[in-house]
Design an enzyme around this catalytic site. Structure first.
Site, PDB file in Angstrom:
ATOM      1  N   ALA A   1      12.584  -4.300  -2.856  1.00 11.51           N
ATOM      2  CA  ALA A   1      12.482  -5.633  -2.249  1.00 11.51           C
ATOM      3  C   ALA A   1      11.029  -5.947  -1.912  1.00 11.51           C
ATOM      4  O   ALA A   1      10.320  -5.101  -1.361  1.00 11.51           O
ATOM      5  CB  ALA A   1      13.335  -5.700  -0.989  1.00 11.51           C
TER       6      ALA A   1
ATOM      7  N   ILE B   1       0.115  13.622   8.800  1.00 11.21           N
ATOM      8  CA  ILE B   1       0.170  14.733   9.762  1.00 11.21           C
ATOM      9  C   ILE B   1       1.590  14.795  10.340  1.00 11.21           C
ATOM     10  O   ILE B   1       2.082  13.806  10.878  1.00 11.21           O
ATOM     11  CB  ILE B   1      -0.844  14.536  10.919  1.00 11.21           C
TER      12      ILE B   1
ATOM     13  N   THR C   1       0.837  -1.211   0.000  1.00  8.60           N
ATOM     14  CA  THR C   1       0.000   0.000   0.000  1.00  8.60           C
ATOM     15  C   THR C   1       0.869   1.258   0.000  1.00  8.60           C
ATOM     16  O   THR C   1       0.639   2.182  -0.777  1.00  8.60           O
ATOM     17  CB  THR C   1      -0.899   0.000   1.257  1.00  8.60           C
ATOM     18  N   VAL C   2       1.858   1.306   0.859  1.00 12.59           N
ATOM     19  CA  VAL C   2       2.692   2.508   0.995  1.00 12.59           C
ATOM     20  C   VAL C   2       3.815   2.515  -0.045  1.00 12.59           C
ATOM     21  O   VAL C   2       4.022   3.510  -0.763  1.00 12.59           O
ATOM     22  CB  VAL C   2       3.286   2.603   2.427  1.00 12.59           C
TER      23      VAL C   2
ATOM     24  N   GLY D   1      -6.998  -0.037   2.471  1.00 11.91           N
ATOM     25  CA  GLY D   1      -5.556   0.035   2.737  1.00 11.91           C
ATOM     26  C   GLY D   1      -5.195   0.731   4.034  1.00 11.91           C
ATOM     27  O   GLY D   1      -4.040   1.080   4.250  1.00 11.91           O
TER      28      GLY D   1
ATOM     29  N   GLU E   1       8.719   9.899  10.181  1.00 12.19           N
ATOM     30  CA  GLU E   1       7.531  10.763  10.243  1.00 12.19           C
ATOM     31  C   GLU E   1       6.237   9.983   9.993  1.00 12.19           C
ATOM     32  O   GLU E   1       5.216  10.209  10.668  1.00 12.19           O
ATOM     33  CB  GLU E   1       7.651  11.885   9.200  1.00 12.19           C
TER      34      GLU E   1
ATOM     35  N   ASP F   1      -1.473  -0.689  17.528  1.00 14.45           N
ATOM     36  CA  ASP F   1      -0.928   0.302  16.589  1.00 14.45           C
ATOM     37  C   ASP F   1      -0.944   1.698  17.238  1.00 14.45           C
ATOM     38  O   ASP F   1       0.054   2.422  17.196  1.00 14.45           O
ATOM     39  CB  ASP F   1      -1.770   0.294  15.299  1.00 14.45           C
TER      40      ASP F   1
ATOM     41  N   LYS G   1       2.224   4.268  18.504  1.00 13.95           N
ATOM     42  CA  LYS G   1       2.289   5.702  18.192  1.00 13.95           C
ATOM     43  C   LYS G   1       2.345   6.537  19.477  1.00 13.95           C
ATOM     44  O   LYS G   1       3.062   7.545  19.541  1.00 13.95           O
ATOM     45  CB  LYS G   1       1.093   6.092  17.331  1.00 13.95           C
TER      46      LYS G   1
HETATM   47  P1  NDP Z   1       1.628  -3.965   2.917  1.00 11.96           P
HETATM   48  O1  NDP Z   1       1.316  -5.226   3.626  1.00 11.96           O
HETATM   49  O2  NDP Z   1       0.634  -3.400   1.978  1.00 11.96           O
HETATM   50  O3  NDP Z   1       3.002  -4.142   2.105  1.00 11.96           O
HETATM   51  C1  NDP Z   1       4.121  -4.780   2.647  1.00 11.96           C
HETATM   52  C2  NDP Z   1       5.160  -4.946   1.555  1.00 11.96           C
HETATM   53  O4  NDP Z   1       6.310  -5.544   2.143  1.00 11.96           O
HETATM   54  C3  NDP Z   1       4.729  -5.854   0.394  1.00 11.96           C
HETATM   55  O5  NDP Z   1       5.176  -5.336  -0.837  1.00 11.96           O
HETATM   56  C4  NDP Z   1       5.433  -7.174   0.705  1.00 11.96           C
HETATM   57  O6  NDP Z   1       5.777  -7.949  -0.443  1.00 11.96           O
HETATM   58  C5  NDP Z   1       6.703  -6.658   1.344  1.00 11.96           C
HETATM   59  N1  NDP Z   1       7.358  -7.669   2.165  1.00 11.96           N
HETATM   60  C6  NDP Z   1       6.777  -8.464   3.118  1.00 11.96           C
HETATM   61  N2  NDP Z   1       7.706  -9.306   3.635  1.00 11.96           N
HETATM   62  C7  NDP Z   1       8.862  -9.027   2.993  1.00 11.96           C
HETATM   63  C8  NDP Z   1      10.175  -9.564   3.063  1.00 11.96           C
HETATM   64  N3  NDP Z   1      10.471 -10.548   3.913  1.00 11.96           N
HETATM   65  N4  NDP Z   1      11.134  -9.054   2.237  1.00 11.96           N
HETATM   66  C9  NDP Z   1      10.842  -8.059   1.379  1.00 11.96           C
HETATM   67  N5  NDP Z   1       9.610  -7.510   1.267  1.00 11.96           N
HETATM   68  C10 NDP Z   1       8.642  -7.990   2.056  1.00 11.96           C
HETATM   69  O7  NDP Z   1       2.008  -2.905   4.055  1.00 11.96           O
HETATM   70  P2  NDP Z   1       1.743  -1.326   4.063  1.00 11.96           P
HETATM   71  O8  NDP Z   1       2.313  -0.740   2.844  1.00 11.96           O
HETATM   72  O9  NDP Z   1       0.346  -1.032   4.423  1.00 11.96           O
HETATM   73  O10 NDP Z   1       2.599  -0.899   5.353  1.00 11.96           O
HETATM   74  C11 NDP Z   1       4.000  -0.859   5.317  1.00 11.96           C
HETATM   75  C12 NDP Z   1       4.514  -0.178   6.584  1.00 11.96           C
HETATM   76  O11 NDP Z   1       3.992   1.133   6.642  1.00 11.96           O
HETATM   77  C13 NDP Z   1       4.095  -0.857   7.894  1.00 11.96           C
HETATM   78  O12 NDP Z   1       5.124  -0.728   8.831  1.00 11.96           O
HETATM   79  C14 NDP Z   1       2.888  -0.034   8.350  1.00 11.96           C
HETATM   80  O13 NDP Z   1       2.703  -0.061   9.729  1.00 11.96           O
HETATM   81  C15 NDP Z   1       3.324   1.337   7.889  1.00 11.96           C
HETATM   82  N6  NDP Z   1       2.235   2.278   7.689  1.00 11.96           N
HETATM   83  C16 NDP Z   1       1.172   1.930   6.907  1.00 11.96           C
HETATM   84  C17 NDP Z   1       0.143   2.807   6.713  1.00 11.96           C
HETATM   85  C18 NDP Z   1      -1.044   2.463   5.892  1.00 11.96           C
HETATM   86  O14 NDP Z   1      -2.008   3.240   5.885  1.00 11.96           O
HETATM   87  N7  NDP Z   1      -1.046   1.331   5.167  1.00 11.96           N
HETATM   88  C19 NDP Z   1       0.164   4.153   7.334  1.00 11.96           C
HETATM   89  C20 NDP Z   1       1.359   4.430   8.111  1.00 11.96           C
HETATM   90  C21 NDP Z   1       2.340   3.514   8.291  1.00 11.96           C
HETATM   91  P3  NDP Z   1       4.655  -8.541  -1.460  1.00 11.96           P
HETATM   92  O15 NDP Z   1       4.197  -7.339  -2.245  1.00 11.96           O
HETATM   93  O16 NDP Z   1       5.398  -9.531  -2.266  1.00 11.96           O
HETATM   94  O17 NDP Z   1       3.572  -9.122  -0.607  1.00 11.96           O
HETATM   95  N1  HSE Z   2      -3.196   0.860  10.385  1.00 12.01           N
HETATM   96  C1  HSE Z   2      -2.876   2.216  10.650  1.00 12.01           C
HETATM   97  C2  HSE Z   2      -4.151   2.989  10.909  1.00 12.01           C
HETATM   98  C3  HSE Z   2      -2.129   2.816   9.501  1.00 12.01           C
HETATM   99  O1  HSE Z   2      -5.235   2.450  10.653  1.00 12.01           O
HETATM  100  O2  HSE Z   2      -4.063   4.126  11.375  1.00 12.01           O
HETATM  101  C4  HSE Z   2      -1.588   4.192   9.801  1.00 12.01           C
HETATM  102  O3  HSE Z   2      -0.542   4.118  10.721  1.00 12.01           O
END
Ligand code: NDP
Ligand code: HSE
Length: 445
Positions: free
Chosen positions: A58, A151, A28-29, A202, A144, A216, A220
């Site tokens: 990766a 925010i 997602t991110v 997401g 951040e 979570d 924070k």
């Molecule tokens: P996702 O689950 O959507 O994506 C995780 C990614 O990491 C995927 O691309 C996955 O690969 C990859 N991954 C998982 N395991 C491995 C590994 N062993 N080696 C390499 N890559 C790997 O997570 P998000 O994008 O939602 O979140 C990512 C981070 O951001 C988290 O720490 C979350 O807490 C933080 N965050 C998320 C927010 C949100 O709104 N989603 C907001 C703020 C922070 P694959 O694509 O192959 O599955």
């Molecule tokens: N899972 C978190 C939330 C993502 O719902 O706020 C943002 O950190």
């Protein structure tokens, strides 16, 4: 580059040189970080002082999903090897989890590479170790996006309010639970339906237990309290209750009484009778009066109040979850870290000089809203009131709705120590005329 016993000190690049980036995670991110950095490459080069180039991405499984716009040769499932490459100056960790990203982030920092992470669970659990590794190599550790996504809470606490004395930070810092509670209140959606929608959009973590159990938000809270009070507050120091016990009946009862139920994170500086200061951080469902600005924070939006000695009260509001808002915060950090890679210098780090003790949750003062079913007979109310008065806790309101032989009794207390209120609820539960304690929810922000 100079290797020391603790880390690797890199020399600054020059103006116009390329900063090589490893993007760990393309979910997602990560996908939004990749897209925005590519689409706005020229603007980023101007802001940084040289081009920023993603040299590897990766993921867990290269062939598992389509990765739109990502050249095949950039993809790898070996994040460790990517981090170790000589052409990588900056590592962006958006994988999530704790153990594996911890190893990757430490390896990067020890190799003299700056790190940007959105991972609150990692930062809240291992801040000391990560900060030490960054210090040893004189590189940046930016996070951040770890608190309230778009925010700028971390920058505000680290830099803007570094000259002030913060008393309290409170607010809605989890988008998923706010989305669920708001949907249950405004559309009558079930808990399950609302959670499924938050996941689809997401907002939720890979394992949404972290959201709904409050973990979570607790991560924070730990980060905000550490930065705000210059004291290391870890995840395990934060008292944490999630929203899984909140029912449609609780939401309806709150609505009738003029409240919304919100999952609040509260970080407080507490002063005891001898004038000794301590810090408390907690997360729990809270009844917020409809007239309070936090009650109108809807969907996945977040809002944070900061009360500081000189600045007074400040409120921050915006997108707290989702790919784009989180990518915005990650990319702000990428610009900051990349600028320092080109021009030298470091961002302000954490400072835990105050090292205040952590006050237990029992020491905190709160107000309770207690909903009970009782036998409807003479003397019951006096019996219940007695449990409060013998413990020196005063009642603010008492409301009774009559049934046939039973009555519903809703009591709101004045402020008292949490442990005392919890003990009183136990005593009430043991009274023969109290048929059920339906819910106990704390009041106020
Ligand atoms: P996702 O689950 O959507 O994506 C995780 C990614 O990491 C995927 O691309 C996955 O690969 C990859 N991954 C998982 N395991 C491995 C590994 N062993 N080696 C390499 N890559 C790997 O997570 P998000 O994008 O939602 O979140 C990512 C981070 O951001 C988290 O720490 C979350 O807490 C933080 N965050 C998320 C927010 C949100 O709104 N989603 C907001 C703020 C922070 P694959 O694509 O192959 O599955
Ligand atoms: N899972 C978190 C939330 C993502 O719902 O706020 C943002 O950190």
């Amino acid at each position: 580059m100079a290797a020391t016993t603790q880390g690797t000190i890199r020399t600054a690049k020059g103006e116009g040189e390329t900063v090589g980036i490893a993007l760990l995670g393309f979910g997602t991110v990560g996908a939004e970080v990749f897209r925005l950095l590519g689409e706005n490459a020229d603007a980023f080069a101007h802001r940084i002082g040289g081009p920023a180039e993603i040299r590897g991405v990766a993921v867990s499984n290269v062939g598992k999903k389509p990765r739109p716009g990502v050249p095949q040769e950039l993809l790898t499932d070996d994040a460790r090897a990517l981090v170790a490459r000589d052409d990588i100056d900056l590592v962006v960790e958006v994988i999530g989890g704790i153990d594996y990203p911890r190893k990757l982030v430490l390896a990067a920092l020890r190799a003299g590479k700056s790190v940007v992470t959105a991972n609150k669970a990692l930062v809240a659990a291992h801040a000391d170790e990560l900060a030490e590794a960054a210090d040893a190599s004189n590189v940046d550790l930016y996070f951040e996006a770890a608190v309230a996504a778009a925010i700028p809470v971390v920058g505000m606490l680290r830099r803007s309010l570094a000259g002030d004395q913060i008393q309290r930070i409170s607010g809605i810092v989890n988008g998923t639970t706010n989305f669920i509670l708001d949907a249950m209140e405004s559309t009558g959606a079930s808990y399950e339906e609302a959670l499924a929608e938050a996941t689809r959009l997401g907002y939720a973590e890979a394992d949404p237990t972290a959201d709904v159990e409050g973990h979570d938000a607790a991560s924070k809270a730990a980060i905000m309290a550490s930065l705000g009070f210059h004291t290391r507050v870890k995840f395990e120091d934060v008292h944490c209750e999630g929203i899984t016990n909140i029912t449609a009946e609780d939401i309806e009862a709150a609505e009738q009484a003029g409240y919304s139920i919100k999952l609040l994170a509260i970080c407080e500086r507490i002063t005891d009778k001898e004038g000794k200061e301590a810090v408390n951080a907690r997360v729990h469902p809270t009844l917020v009066a409809k007239s309070h600005p936090l009650a109108s924070v809807s969907e996945s939006y977040n809002a944070i109040f900061v009360e500081a000695e000189a600045a007074g009260s400040l409120m921050f509001y915006g997108n707290g979850a989702g790919g784009n808002p989180t990518a915005s915060a990650v990319l702000g950090d990428v610009v900051g870290a990349a600028r320092n890679i080109i021009h030298g210098g470091r961002a302000p780090g954490e400072n835990t000089y105050a090292n205040l003790p952590i006050a237990s949750f029992g020491e905190v003062r709160t107000r309770y809203h207690i909903d009970m079913t009782v036998n409807d007979r003479i003397g019951v109310l006096a019996e219940i009131a007695n449990a409060f008065s013998t413990n020196n806790v005063s009642l603010r309101t008492v409301r009774q709705e009559d049934g046939d032989d039973e009555a519903r009794l809703v009591i709101v207390t004045h402020s008292a120590q949490e442990q005392l209120l919890a003990d009183i609820v136990d005593q009430l539960g043991a009274l023969p005329d109290v048929l059920a304690v339906n819910s106990v929810i704390r009041l106020g922000s």
